[in-house]
Design an enzyme around this catalytic site. Structure first.
Site, PDB file in Angstrom:
ATOM      1  CD  GLN A 283      -3.062  -0.952   0.266  1.00 57.42           C
ATOM      2  OE1 GLN A 283      -3.171   0.090  -0.405  1.00 57.42           O
ATOM      3  NE2 GLN A 283      -3.901  -1.959   0.136  1.00 57.42           N
ATOM      4  CB  CYS A 408      -8.313   0.722  -5.043  1.00 54.39           C
ATOM      5  SG  CYS A 408      -8.035  -0.525  -6.309  1.00 54.39           S
TER       6      CYS A 408
END
Ligand code: SAM
Length: 451
Positions: A283, A408
């Site tokens: 991430q 996402c």
């Protein structure tokens, strides 16, 4: 042909960061401008159902507008919303999630929480990729894409997304390559050598990785590169060289050579240490990754007896963080390097109740559905394209009591959430988390429960 000039009021923002207005009943997508503003623009493309336009002048300004900090803001493809006040960025992101759920998932009754904002508005990225590019006059640039241009790279002097040292390294590298006259890769002719400079810098440790991506072949005089680079930036903890001999313009290599240090950096999330290698996913916003994961984990009930399946596990972060809360974890991931690092990370953290399958999620689920007993919790964290239709079908057949879903992309999430709820899952709420201030990106955490 002369382009048509228009005066138009902007009414909304679109998913790709463009602004939206209407001209004679037809939608216009504009580069520049904020909702509530009247602008003068030039039509750059006219299609039967929409027009595209470039804003040249703002006639009436919005009170949501703030001064952009970055010197490259006017043309950089990175932070298209830097001139929009942060609270308004969050409000538009929430609106996009609500719109997607209603329009694409027919899920208008799901509660969408306010977006959890990022505590860091700048210097929040732990990874940046800068591209080398041959200019028409045979000079070269090293930097980021111009807004809307896949074929133009401008020279970055200062970027506010990574930590400050990243811009200094970019400038240094540009000078080094220029002095040594190392040829730059030409994306059209497929000639030359230098392709990308990737910088990864941990937030919670002192790890700082430089990854130089080129076409095939050893880096010329790599000893002096290392000596000069470390001499200038002693903070660098590792330098790797990736060779990508293919035509696709991606910053990963088939051959990796470690030029300095261990070849990886370490990052800590909560109290857990993760190794990050050049080619594996991690991430990008460390602080908000903790927020996103915690938001999802807080929605789970566990008593320690559960079997947990972590689909699209990358380097294993989610499964590793949850391993102490459950009896067993299985992670599934396509990229071999990521699986290697995931196994390494399990070992670094002394975990013995976690294993990994390397391959497609749909293949794992197809084989698994035929052979084995159930999982209590399935975590899914797919790429932007969302769940592959076959994977979604197999997941519905597996029918775990709880699905912890990270996403996402609100559009593909809404599509997949619609299918899950049609097949008997209940979705009460969605919690958006902002990992990428000044961009239109938004992450979601939610839990589906079997009815
Ligand atoms: C959004 S990342 C999530 C990574 C991880 N869950 C994390 O939080 O760090 C998605 C991951 O899915 C992997 N992936 C993409 N398509 C896949 C597929 N069809 N089967 C298995 N893994 C896939 C990618 O390589 C990537 O590591």
């Amino acid at each position: 042909m002369e382009k048509k000039q228009i005066e138009i009021e902007i009414t909304d923002l679109a998913f790709d960061g463009k602004s939206v207005g209407y001209l004679d009943g037809k939608v216009v997508f504009l580069n520049g401008g904020l909702p509530g503003e009247t602008v003068r623009a030039e039509i750059t493309r006219s299609k039967p159902r929409y027009n595209q336009a470039m804003v040249h002048e703002i006639i009436r300004k919005s009170d949501q507008r703030v001064p952009a900090v970055c010197p490259h803001f006017d043309y950089c493809g990175g932070c298209t919303w830097q001139d929009l006040g942060y609270e308004h960025q969050l409000a538009y992101k929430k609106k996009q999630v609500v719109d997607c759920l209603q329009r694409l998932g027919k899920l208008g009754d799901v509660e969408v929480h306010d977006v959890i904002g990022s505590s860091e508005l700048f210097n929040y990225r732990n990874k940046m990729e800068f591209s080398f590019h041959v200019a028409p006059d045979d000079s070269f640039t090293l930097g980021l894409h111009r807004r809307g241009r896949f074929d133009e790279i401008f020279n970055v002097e200062k970027c506010y997304l990574p930590q400050e040292i990243a811009s200094e390294i970019v400038i240094w590298m540009r000078d080094y390559v220029s002095q040594k006259q190392i040829p730059i890769y030409d994306v059209f002719e497929h000639t030359g050598y230098m392709r990308f400079l990737m910088i990864r810098q941990a937030k919670n440790t002192d790890g700082l990785m430089i990854n130089i991506v080129t076409t095939k072949g050893d880096f010329p005089d790599e000893e002096s590169l290392v000596a000069e680079m470390i001499g200038t930036f002693p903070q660098i903890t590792t330098i790797v060289h990736n060779q990508n001999g293919g035509k696709s313009n991606i910053a990963t290599g088939e051959i990796e050579k470690v030029l300095y240090g261990p070849g990886y950096i370490e990052e800590r999330l909560f109290d857990t240490t993760f190794r990050i290698r050049a080619n594996s996913f991690f991430q990008t916003n460390t602080r908000q990754a903790e927020t996103l994961y915690q938001t999802g984990f807080d929605m789970l009930q566990t008593d320690g007896s559960e079997r947990l399946l972590d689909l699209y596990c990358g380097t294993g972060s989610i499964g590793i963080l949850l391993a102490s809360r459950v009896a067993e974890v299985v992670g599934v991931e396509l990229v071999p390097d990521a699986v290697t690092v995931a196994r390494e990370n399990a070992e670094v953290n002394n975990l013995t109740n976690i294993s990994f399958f390397e391959g497609f999620v749909r293949d794992y689920l197809r084989e698994y559905n035929q052979n084995s007993s159930a999982f209590d919790i399935v975590v899914v964290d797919p790429p932007r394209a969302g769940l592959h239709p076959k994977a979604l079908k197999q997941l519905i057949e597996l029918h775990p009591p709880t699905i912890l879903h990270f996403s996402c992309n609100p559009a593909t999430f809404a599509r997949d959430a619609g299918k899950l709820t049609e097949s008997g899952y209940f979705l009460k709420e969605v919690k958006p988390v902002d990992m990428f201030p000044h961009t239109m990106h938004i992450e979601l955490a939610t839990v589906f429960r079997a009815g």
